[in-house]
Design a protein around this motif. Structure first.
Motif, PDB file in Angstrom:
ATOM      1  N   LEU A 135      -5.869   1.799   2.347  1.00 48.70           N
ATOM      2  CA  LEU A 135      -6.181   1.113   3.123  1.00 48.70           C
ATOM      3  C   LEU A 135      -7.889   1.230   4.428  1.00 48.70           C
ATOM      4  CD1 LEU A 135      -3.557  -0.150   5.869  1.00 48.70           C
ATOM      5  CD2 LEU A 135      -4.923  -1.743   3.991  1.00 48.70           C
ATOM      6  N   TRP A 136      -7.989   3.084   4.155  1.00 47.86           N
ATOM      7  CA  TRP A 136      -8.827   3.913   4.246  1.00 47.86           C
ATOM      8  C   TRP A 136     -10.013   3.459   3.470  1.00 47.86           C
ATOM      9  CZ3 TRP A 136      -6.953   8.374   7.190  1.00 47.86           C
ATOM     10  CH2 TRP A 136      -8.133   9.392   7.668  1.00 47.86           C
ATOM     11  N   ALA A 137      -9.478   3.648   2.255  1.00 44.06           N
ATOM     12  CA  ALA A 137     -11.017   2.999   1.577  1.00 44.06           C
ATOM     13  C   ALA A 137     -11.498   1.877   1.445  1.00 44.06           C
ATOM     14  CB  ALA A 137     -10.675   3.402  -0.073  1.00 44.06           C
ATOM     15  N   THR A 138     -11.102   1.298   2.157  1.00 39.14           N
ATOM     16  CA  THR A 138     -11.478  -0.049   1.946  1.00 39.14           C
ATOM     17  C   THR A 138     -12.241  -0.884   2.625  1.00 39.14           C
ATOM     18  OG1 THR A 138      -9.502  -1.649   0.813  1.00 39.14           O
ATOM     19  CG2 THR A 138     -10.596  -2.927   2.251  1.00 39.14           C
ATOM     20  N   ALA A 139     -11.427   0.290   4.743  1.00 38.57           N
ATOM     21  CA  ALA A 139     -12.354   0.784   5.661  1.00 38.57           C
ATOM     22  C   ALA A 139     -13.537   0.867   4.857  1.00 38.57           C
ATOM     23  CB  ALA A 139     -11.327   1.589   6.438  1.00 38.57           C
ATOM     24  N   ILE A 140     -14.060   1.790   4.513  1.00 41.71           N
ATOM     25  CA  ILE A 140     -15.144   2.612   4.161  1.00 41.71           C
ATOM     26  C   ILE A 140     -16.266   1.813   3.586  1.00 41.71           C
ATOM     27  CG2 ILE A 140     -15.897   4.602   2.279  1.00 41.71           C
ATOM     28  CD1 ILE A 140     -14.222   6.118   3.713  1.00 41.71           C
ATOM     29  N   ILE A 141     -15.532   0.448   2.629  1.00 41.04           N
ATOM     30  CA  ILE A 141     -16.741   0.211   1.912  1.00 41.04           C
ATOM     31  C   ILE A 141     -16.961  -1.355   2.661  1.00 41.04           C
ATOM     32  CG2 ILE A 141     -16.185  -1.687   0.621  1.00 41.04           C
ATOM     33  CD1 ILE A 141     -14.280   0.135  -1.621  1.00 41.04           C
ATOM     34  N   ILE A 142     -15.549  -1.496   4.076  1.00 42.86           N
ATOM     35  CA  ILE A 142     -16.221  -3.007   4.821  1.00 42.86           C
ATOM     36  C   ILE A 142     -17.076  -1.813   5.430  1.00 42.86           C
ATOM     37  CG2 ILE A 142     -15.393  -3.824   7.128  1.00 42.86           C
ATOM     38  CD1 ILE A 142     -12.917  -4.501   4.936  1.00 42.86           C
ATOM     39  N   PHE A 143     -17.260  -0.879   6.613  1.00 50.36           N
ATOM     40  CA  PHE A 143     -18.189  -0.395   6.869  1.00 50.36           C
ATOM     41  C   PHE A 143     -19.511   0.015   6.366  1.00 50.36           C
ATOM     42  CE2 PHE A 143     -14.095  -1.014   9.855  1.00 50.36           C
ATOM     43  CZ  PHE A 143     -14.695  -0.815  10.992  1.00 50.36           C
ATOM     44  N   THR A 144     -19.248   0.001   5.686  1.00 50.60           N
ATOM     45  CA  THR A 144     -20.376   0.509   4.710  1.00 50.60           C
ATOM     46  C   THR A 144     -21.487  -0.918   4.767  1.00 50.60           C
ATOM     47  OG1 THR A 144     -19.671   2.227   3.727  1.00 50.60           O
ATOM     48  CG2 THR A 144     -21.678   1.365   2.738  1.00 50.60           C
ATOM     49  N   MET A 145     -20.698  -1.380   4.006  1.00 47.79           N
ATOM     50  CA  MET A 145     -21.027  -3.061   4.501  1.00 47.79           C
ATOM     51  C   MET A 145     -21.680  -3.983   5.106  1.00 47.79           C
ATOM     52  SD  MET A 145     -21.479  -2.902   0.572  1.00 47.79           S
ATOM     53  CE  MET A 145     -22.084  -4.402   0.588  1.00 47.79           C
ATOM     54  N   TRP A 146     -21.003  -3.125   6.101  1.00 47.93           N
ATOM     55  CA  TRP A 146     -21.794  -3.884   7.690  1.00 47.93           C
ATOM     56  C   TRP A 146     -22.891  -4.461   7.677  1.00 47.93           C
ATOM     57  CZ3 TRP A 146     -16.843  -5.001  10.822  1.00 47.93           C
ATOM     58  CH2 TRP A 146     -17.571  -5.748  11.982  1.00 47.93           C
ATOM     59  N   PRO A 147     -22.717  -5.353   7.629  1.00 54.04           N
ATOM     60  CA  PRO A 147     -24.270  -6.170   8.072  1.00 54.04           C
ATOM     61  C   PRO A 147     -25.466  -5.153   8.917  1.00 54.04           C
ATOM     62  CG  PRO A 147     -23.557  -8.140   7.747  1.00 54.04           C
ATOM     63  CD  PRO A 147     -22.128  -6.752   8.256  1.00 54.04           C
ATOM     64  N   GLY A 148     -25.135  -4.834  10.538  1.00 59.11           N
ATOM     65  CA  GLY A 148     -25.810  -3.869  11.609  1.00 59.11           C
ATOM     66  C   GLY A 148     -25.805  -2.481  10.266  1.00 59.11           C
ATOM     67  N   VAL A 149     -24.904  -1.620   9.683  1.00 62.54           N
ATOM     68  CA  VAL A 149     -24.964  -0.617   9.268  1.00 62.54           C
ATOM     69  C   VAL A 149     -25.957  -0.713   7.816  1.00 62.54           C
ATOM     70  CG1 VAL A 149     -23.200   1.287   7.807  1.00 62.54           C
ATOM     71  CG2 VAL A 149     -22.957  -0.088   9.446  1.00 62.54           C
ATOM     72  N   MET A 150     -25.877  -2.151   6.946  1.00 62.51           N
ATOM     73  CA  MET A 150     -27.002  -2.474   6.267  1.00 62.51           C
ATOM     74  C   MET A 150     -28.707  -2.451   6.562  1.00 62.51           C
ATOM     75  SD  MET A 150     -24.749  -5.466   3.837  1.00 62.51           S
ATOM     76  CE  MET A 150     -26.458  -4.729   2.745  1.00 62.51           C
ATOM     77  N   ARG A 151     -28.301  -3.344   7.493  1.00 62.17           N
ATOM     78  CA  ARG A 151     -29.970  -3.263   8.056  1.00 62.17           C
ATOM     79  C   ARG A 151     -30.691  -1.882   8.592  1.00 62.17           C
ATOM     80  NH1 ARG A 151     -28.660  -7.660  10.306  1.00 62.17           N
ATOM     81  NH2 ARG A 151     -27.923  -6.878  12.085  1.00 62.17           N
TER      82      ARG A 151
END
Length: 156
Positions: A135-151
Motif C-alpha cells: 500500500l505504501w508503494a501504491t501511495a507513493i505512486i498515487i501522490f507522485t501522479m497527483w495532478p497538482g504535484v505533476m504541475r
C-alpha cells in the motif's frame, strides 16, 4: 524554473512524508541486516531464506539500505530543493518534469517490485508488513501522479 515562488500543493507534503518514512525504515532495517546478517537483530530467522539465492541477510540488507533507505532520502531532498544536477537527468524519462519527480515514481515502482519479489521468494505465510509496504508503494505512486504535484514539477 523558480519552484520556490510557487505554492506547494498539499499532496506533495504527504509524498514527502511517505518518502522520508520509507527512508527511515530502509536505513534502519538495512543497517540492522548488514550489521548482523543472521537477522537476529530484527528477529528474522535464517531458515526463512531457504529456497532463495541468499544464505544470509547481507545482500537483502544492502539492497534495502540503498533502494528503500538512501534512494528515497535523495528523492525527498530533490523534491524539496530541486537541485539542477546533470547526472540524474540522464535517467529522467520525463524531461518535461524535474528529475526528482521522475525518481519519486521510480521509488514507488522499486518498492512495489521489492515487496513482490520478497513475497515470491519467501512465499506464505505473508507478513502484514508486506501488505503495508504494498500500500505504501501504491501511495507513493498515487501522490507522485497527483495532478497538482505533476504541475508543480513541470518544466516549460
Amino acid at each position: 524554473m523558480n519552484y520556490a515562488a510557487l505554492p506547494k500543493p498539499f499532496p506533495l507534503y504527504i509524498l514527502l512524508l511517505l518518502l522520508l518514512g520509507l527512508s527511515a525504515g530502509g536505513i534502519f532495517g538495512g543497517f540492522m541486516l548488514t550489521d548482523d546478517p543472521t537477522g537476529n537483530g530484527l528477529q528474522m530467522p535464517l531458515d526463512a531464506l531457504e529456497g532463495t539465492p541468499s544464505r544470509d541477510y547481507l545482500i537483502p540488507g544492502v539492497i534495502l539500505l540503498f533502494f528503500n533507505g538512501l534512494f528515497p532520502l535523495l528523492i525527498a531532498y530533490g523534491l524539496i530543493l530541486q537541485p539542477e544536477w546533470r547526472w540524474p537527468e540522464a535517467l529522467n524519462i520525463y524531461p518535461d518534469r524535474h528529475w526528482a519527480w521522475t525518481f519519486s515514481l521510480y521509488c514507488g515502482i522499486t518498492l512495489a517490485i521489492w515487496i513482490n519479489v520478497q513475497m515470491l521468494l519467501l512465499g506464505p505465510p505473508y507478513s502484514p508488513l508486506q501488505a503495508v509496504y504494498s500500500l505504501w508503494a501504491t501511495a507513493i505512486i498515487i501522490f507522485t501522479m497527483w495532478p497538482g504535484v505533476m504541475r508543480y514539477y513541470s518544466r516549460p
